[in-house]
Scaffold this motif. Sequence first.
Motif, short mmCIF file in Angstrom:
data_model
loop_
_atom_site.label_atom_id
_atom_site.label_comp_id
_atom_site.label_asym_id
_atom_site.label_seq_id
_atom_site.Cartn_x
_atom_site.Cartn_y
_atom_site.Cartn_z
N GLU A 195 3.00 -0.79 3.73
CA GLU A 195 2.63 -1.97 4.08
C GLU A 195 2.24 -3.02 3.07
OE1 GLU A 195 0.56 0.35 8.04
OE2 GLU A 195 -0.74 -0.37 6.44
N VAL A 196 2.34 -4.12 3.43
CA VAL A 196 1.96 -5.20 2.71
C VAL A 196 0.76 -6.03 3.16
CG1 VAL A 196 2.41 -7.64 1.69
CG2 VAL A 196 4.40 -5.76 1.87
N ILE A 197 -0.33 -5.78 2.27
CA ILE A 197 -1.72 -6.45 2.67
C ILE A 197 -1.84 -7.55 1.77
CG2 ILE A 197 -2.71 -4.54 4.03
CD1 ILE A 197 -4.35 -4.04 1.46
N ARG A 198 -2.82 -8.50 2.22
CA ARG A 198 -3.31 -9.76 1.37
C ARG A 198 -4.88 -9.27 1.24
NH1 ARG A 198 -2.90 -14.21 5.34
NH2 ARG A 198 -3.56 -12.43 6.67
N LEU B 32 -11.10 -4.19 -6.09
CA LEU B 32 -10.64 -2.51 -5.96
C LEU B 32 -9.34 -1.99 -6.53
CD1 LEU B 32 -11.78 0.15 -4.93
CD2 LEU B 32 -10.64 -0.36 -2.96
N LEU C 224 -10.89 -6.14 -1.21
CA LEU C 224 -9.87 -5.15 -1.84
C LEU C 224 -9.23 -5.53 -3.39
CD1 LEU C 224 -8.14 -3.79 1.22
CD2 LEU C 224 -10.19 -3.06 0.22
N THR D 230 -2.62 -5.09 10.08
CA THR D 230 -2.47 -4.28 9.09
C THR D 230 -3.39 -4.25 8.10
OG1 THR D 230 0.02 -4.77 9.52
CG2 THR D 230 -0.66 -3.58 7.33
N GLU D 231 -3.86 -5.39 7.72
CA GLU D 231 -5.10 -5.56 6.85
C GLU D 231 -6.39 -5.26 7.42
OE1 GLU D 231 -2.65 -9.39 4.79
OE2 GLU D 231 -4.22 -9.86 6.58
N ARG E 270 1.20 3.16 2.28
CA ARG E 270 1.87 3.35 3.45
C ARG E 270 2.91 2.47 3.53
NH1 ARG E 270 -2.43 5.31 6.72
NH2 ARG E 270 -1.74 4.52 8.84
N THR F 149 1.10 -1.06 -0.21
CA THR F 149 -0.10 -0.07 -0.03
C THR F 149 1.04 1.37 -0.04
OG1 THR F 149 -0.01 0.24 2.35
CG2 THR F 149 -1.70 -1.24 1.32
N GLN G 13 -8.21 -14.39 9.57
CA GLN G 13 -7.94 -14.51 8.49
C GLN G 13 -7.11 -13.28 8.32
OE1 GLN G 13 -11.00 -14.99 5.75
NE2 GLN G 13 -9.83 -14.43 3.97
N GLY H 246 -8.19 -11.46 -0.59
CA GLY H 246 -8.56 -12.57 -1.40
C GLY H 246 -7.96 -13.78 -1.02
N GLN I 160 -6.22 -1.34 7.08
CA GLN I 160 -6.39 -0.89 5.84
C GLN I 160 -7.89 -1.01 5.58
OE1 GLN I 160 -3.78 0.10 3.63
NE2 GLN I 160 -5.50 0.65 2.49
N ASN J 117 -4.34 -10.04 9.45
CA ASN J 117 -3.58 -9.52 10.49
C ASN J 117 -4.17 -7.99 10.84
OD1 ASN J 117 -2.43 -7.52 8.49
ND2 ASN J 117 -0.93 -9.31 7.98
#
Lengths: 374, 44
Positions: free
Chosen positions: A142-145, A162, A159, B8-9, A140, A138, B4, A147, B12, B6
Motif C-alpha cells: 500500500e502507498v501511504i503519505r 520512523l 511515521l 489506508t494511512e 502490504r 509499505t 488529512q 508528514g 497503517q 485516507n
Amino acid sequence: MSDLVAPADEAGIASAIHEAMSSKTPIAIRGAGTRSGLGRPVQAARTVTTEKLTGVTLLEPAELVVSALAGTPVAEVEAALGQAGQRLAFEPFDHRPLYGGNGAEPTIGGLVATNASGPRRVIAGAARDALIGVRLATGRGEVIRSGGRVMKNVTGYDLVKLACGSHGTLGVVTEATFKTSPIPETEGSLVIEGLDDARAVAALSAAMGSPFEPSGTAHLPSVDGGPARTVVRLENFESQLRYRLGELEKLLKPYGSAAHLDREPSRALWGEIRAAAPLLGDPSRAVWRVSVAPSRAAAFVASLGPLVAAHFYDWSGGLVWIAVEPSDDAGAAILRPAVKAARGHATLLRAEDVRASVDVFEPELPPSRGSRAR
Amino acid sequence: MSTQFNETELYQQMRVKSAFDPNWLLNPAKVFPLSFSAATRKAA
C-alpha cells in the motif's frame, strides 16, 4: 545474483511488493546500491530498485522546501538547491568511499533509509530532522503519505521519522520532502595541532559551548608521525566569520595556538571528514561507527587498547570512527562490552567478510525485541 | 484525522499503535476517529 525489478513509478513499486507478498518472496530494496555494504547481507530472491523514480518534484526556495523521488541522485538535488543558494543542512554522508563505490550516484531514497548525516549534524540536526514528509510503499503493497511540506504537522503518528533510518525494513520510500537552509556566505576553520584525544575533546566541547556557533568539530589523531589535528569549522558572513574565528581562537588559547584554514582548504578537509576518509587508507580493515557521550569518548577509545588500528572523532567526540584489522569478529568481542561500559552505541559499518555472522547493529534491548516479535 | 489521511494511512497508523499497545489499553479513544478504531479496539 537475484532478479532485478526496476519499476518506472510508485504504483509499480507498490505492485511489485504486493506481488512479493502474495508469493511470500523476500525482496531486497535498493536505490543505486552505493550503501549496500551496510547492515547484514540481505537474503532475497528478488531486488526491487527505486533507481527509475527520478526527478526533483518540488523546489520552492522561498518556502525552504524540496521534494524528490527516491531514485534521484543526492548530487542532483544538491545542485538544484545550490542554484537557489540553499543546501541540505545535515551535510549528507557519502558512503561511497567507505564501500568502494559501484560507479552509481547515491540516491535520496538511500539517504533517507540510512539517515545519512554528516559533520554538521552537531548544529543542524540529522537527516531525520530535516525530513518533513515521505511517500512510502509499505510491506502490504500500500502507498501511504506521512508528514507534508511544512515543519508544523502534528496530526497522527510521525511515521516520517520512523521511516528515516529504517534501512528499507518498514517500507520503500518513494518520495521525500526536506526542509532546506541557506548556504552561508563563507566558511573557515581553526586547527590546533598536537593535542591528545582527551584534551582535544575538551577543546572541541569548549568550542561547542561558546556563542560562536561551530558547524563542525572533529579531532584527527596523529597518523604516520604527522601531527594530530583538532579542527573547528565556522560558517557565516565574511565579516562575522573573521570576528568569530578571532574570538574562538582566543577562547581556545589554553589548548594551544590555532592555525586558520581559509574557505577552500577548510572545505576540502571537511569533505574528507564527511566521507570518513581519515580511516580509509587500508580497505581490508573493518570500520566501526560508535556514538558515545563526548566526555567518555577518549577513555572509551583508550579502553580498546591495541584493537584500534586507526580512529578519529567527529561531533566533538560524540561520534567515534574506528578501524580495526580484519578478524573473525571484526573485534566485536572487545568492542561491544567496551561500548556497553561507555553507555554508547556501535554499528559495524564495514566488514564484508564477517558481516553475515557478527551483530552489525547494536544488540537490541529486551523491550524492543518484544515489540519486534509482535 | 480523516480529512488529512485516507483509510489506508489511518489503518497503517493504527497498526503502529497495536505494535506498542496490543490490547489498546492506553488512551484508546484518542488520536484515531472512534468510528475507524472501533473494530480494532473491539478485536484487541
